[in-house]
Design an enzyme around this catalytic site. Sequence first.
Site, PDB file in Angstrom:
ATOM      1  N   SER A 291      -8.105 -10.424  -0.382  1.00  0.00           N
ATOM      2  CA  SER A 291      -9.117 -11.248  -1.016  1.00  0.00           C
ATOM      3  C   SER A 291      -9.982 -11.936   0.038  1.00  0.00           C
ATOM      4  O   SER A 291      -9.638 -11.983   1.207  1.00  0.00           O
ATOM      5  CB  SER A 291      -8.438 -12.309  -1.878  1.00  0.00           C
ATOM      6  OG  SER A 291      -7.734 -13.214  -1.039  1.00  0.00           O
ATOM      7  N   LYS A 292     -11.088 -12.474  -0.455  1.00  0.00           N
ATOM      8  CA  LYS A 292     -11.960 -13.262   0.409  1.00  0.00           C
ATOM      9  C   LYS A 292     -11.170 -14.368   1.087  1.00  0.00           C
ATOM     10  O   LYS A 292     -11.390 -14.712   2.231  1.00  0.00           O
ATOM     11  CB  LYS A 292     -13.061 -13.921  -0.441  1.00  0.00           C
ATOM     12  CG  LYS A 292     -14.277 -13.099  -0.627  1.00  0.00           C
ATOM     13  CD  LYS A 292     -15.473 -13.941  -1.023  1.00  0.00           C
ATOM     14  CE  LYS A 292     -15.267 -14.837  -2.218  1.00  0.00           C
ATOM     15  NZ  LYS A 292     -16.517 -15.424  -2.731  1.00  0.00           N
ATOM     16  N   ARG A 293     -10.263 -14.933   0.309  1.00  0.00           N
ATOM     17  CA  ARG A 293      -9.445 -16.028   0.785  1.00  0.00           C
ATOM     18  C   ARG A 293      -8.615 -15.639   2.012  1.00  0.00           C
ATOM     19  O   ARG A 293      -8.491 -16.403   2.962  1.00  0.00           O
ATOM     20  CB  ARG A 293      -8.503 -16.428  -0.357  1.00  0.00           C
ATOM     21  CG  ARG A 293      -8.069 -17.850  -0.337  1.00  0.00           C
ATOM     22  CD  ARG A 293      -6.951 -18.062  -1.355  1.00  0.00           C
ATOM     23  NE  ARG A 293      -6.529 -19.444  -1.346  1.00  0.00           N
ATOM     24  CZ  ARG A 293      -7.147 -20.413  -2.000  1.00  0.00           C
ATOM     25  NH1 ARG A 293      -8.215 -20.126  -2.724  1.00  0.00           N
ATOM     26  NH2 ARG A 293      -6.709 -21.647  -1.937  1.00  0.00           N
ATOM     27  N   GLY A 295      -9.353 -13.478   4.208  1.00  0.00           N
ATOM     28  CA  GLY A 295     -10.250 -13.426   5.344  1.00  0.00           C
ATOM     29  C   GLY A 295     -10.448 -14.810   5.928  1.00  0.00           C
ATOM     30  O   GLY A 295     -10.331 -15.017   7.136  1.00  0.00           O
ATOM     31  N   ALA A 296     -10.739 -15.753   5.046  1.00  0.00           N
ATOM     32  CA  ALA A 296     -10.985 -17.116   5.501  1.00  0.00           C
ATOM     33  C   ALA A 296      -9.734 -17.702   6.155  1.00  0.00           C
ATOM     34  O   ALA A 296      -9.793 -18.331   7.201  1.00  0.00           O
ATOM     35  CB  ALA A 296     -11.417 -17.980   4.317  1.00  0.00           C
TER      36      ALA A 296
END
Length: 538
Positions: A291-293, A295-296
């Site tokens: 998920s994008k999360r 990555g962050a």
Amino acid sequence: MPNKVKLQRFQWRSRERVAHQKYYFCSCMEKRVRVRFAPSPTGGLHLGGVRTVLYNYLFAKQHGGDFILRIEDTDQGRYVQGAEEYIYQTLAWCGMEPDEGPKTGGPFAPYRQSERKSMYRAYAEQLVAAGQAYYAFDTTKELEDARLQYRTAENPSPQYDQALRLKMRNALTMTPEVVQELLQQNTPYVIRIKMPQGETISFTDMIRGEVSFDTSVVDDKVLLKSDGMPTYHLAVVVDDHLMQISHAFRGEEWLPSAPVHVLVWRYLFGEAAMPQWAHLPLILGPNGKLSKRDGAEYGFPVFAMNWMTPATGELTEGFRERGFLPTAFVNLLAMLGWNDGTEQEIFTAAELVQKFDIKNVHKGGAKFDFEKALWFNHEWIKRTDADLLLDEVLQIFGSKDIPVRDTDQCLKIIALVQDRCHLLTDFIEQASFFFVRPGGYDADLAKLKWNDTKASFFTSFIAELKSLEEWNSAFIEHAFKNLAGSCNLKPGELQLPLRIMLVGGKYGPPVFDIAEILGVEETTARISSASSEFNSGS
RNA sequence: GCCGCGUUCGUCUAAGGGUUAGGACACCACCCUUUCACGGUGGUGAUACGGGUUCGAAUCCCGUACGCGGUACCA
């Protein structure tokens, strides 16, 4: 004897292979290979999406077929401004331009489902007429209530299935007269597929083999929404048929709804005409689905390119901006779930087109490993010619206000340091000292043991350099060592100071190579200004 | 809960009944390097568990566990 065993095995394998290929591709021998990537424009494209594009693209090109882009924007509520343009740019960056699509056009236009809205209803009505689908008048509120009402510990999320549909407001529970009346009053309704009872639906997935489902446990999916738009389940079948799609590759998350699609195909166009399905394994993050999360949280990109969510202004980093080469990005994506059976890992796009085989795609999901991604990019930076790297590097330097005047010099610099760069952005650290004269050496001064002897060595060295007959690293090194010898100094003690003078730090390529590229003017200027700084500092 | 799909070193994977279970990333060691890297050589490290079938199973079958996905008028 072992030879014999091997031989038998080989023969068996080749037979199997032929049979396998015949099985998969006999129908498409008559039918042109046409595949599609069908994203909905709701945000940036992540790794899994781009890999789906890639496998579609490779398969199409390998079979001399067509690669189609179809925008699935049937949910107006989720439409995001700029997402479609982002898809075009991503495909362009990766070198996977579609043969047909909303931008390119093509014989089956329009390629945006919102623009095809008017053609879906007739198919849904055809199913209703045949008793394979029905009108349902339940409001959102009623559906929510029903879900709450029938929720139990064993069944925490009740579906609109064979049991529940008999308790709802639809054409199966109401008399035809009532239905007619509701329709005449323009009561909003949806059309749902009527799942048959106790039937087994099976199909052959190109990756997983035979997959089957019991229709009793599949729910009555909505096919046509109350706003007149089709859902994915109707649109994908109708458009794949109309656009003559021969093979359909999509993410594994679609597998549970595949029986719905098989059934719609059977009812509308016949299962024989159905494309061959391949459900691709998911790409996982450190804790489950990527998920994008992730990555962050873990500091790596998950989108192909930078994406800014218009509503919030939130920026999600992309592989491109992080410093990945598209060749490397495509290569690493291809290897995430596929290999050609050899130990080769570095593939050009052309090799991938040639060697890709959907049968070798894995069934299991693959956890994305950013370290390995960096390795791929490093390999590609190493083996890409400096002139092909130039534009990217110049752009990166430009963004950091690093002044580059001489392109030829820049090419030499790229060639000198490219082996040390894992990301294109590493060129900043590895090469900016060529363009920006270092200064403020205070931190290094103590370690240099700077003294009058060294100061005078460098004064003489400047003179020596200015009268050098040829300006190249070998001559510079020779002069340096000769002079050190005649001053009774060890070159080792002097090389570090020289590096600090030219580079500003304890890093970089061989110091005499650096001097060669810097040129005599700049080299001597740096030595002289650093020397005076050292002298005044001590 | 139900349905589906999976499961080989930490990670990506090879293996199509017989291999000392191979490679790559990462990690460790050594070498190269008068900087830092690159590079080279070597090393640690895996068949989820339990039953079958078989002379022989990572491989075929069954069960269990675990993971993932789905369970929307989202795609």
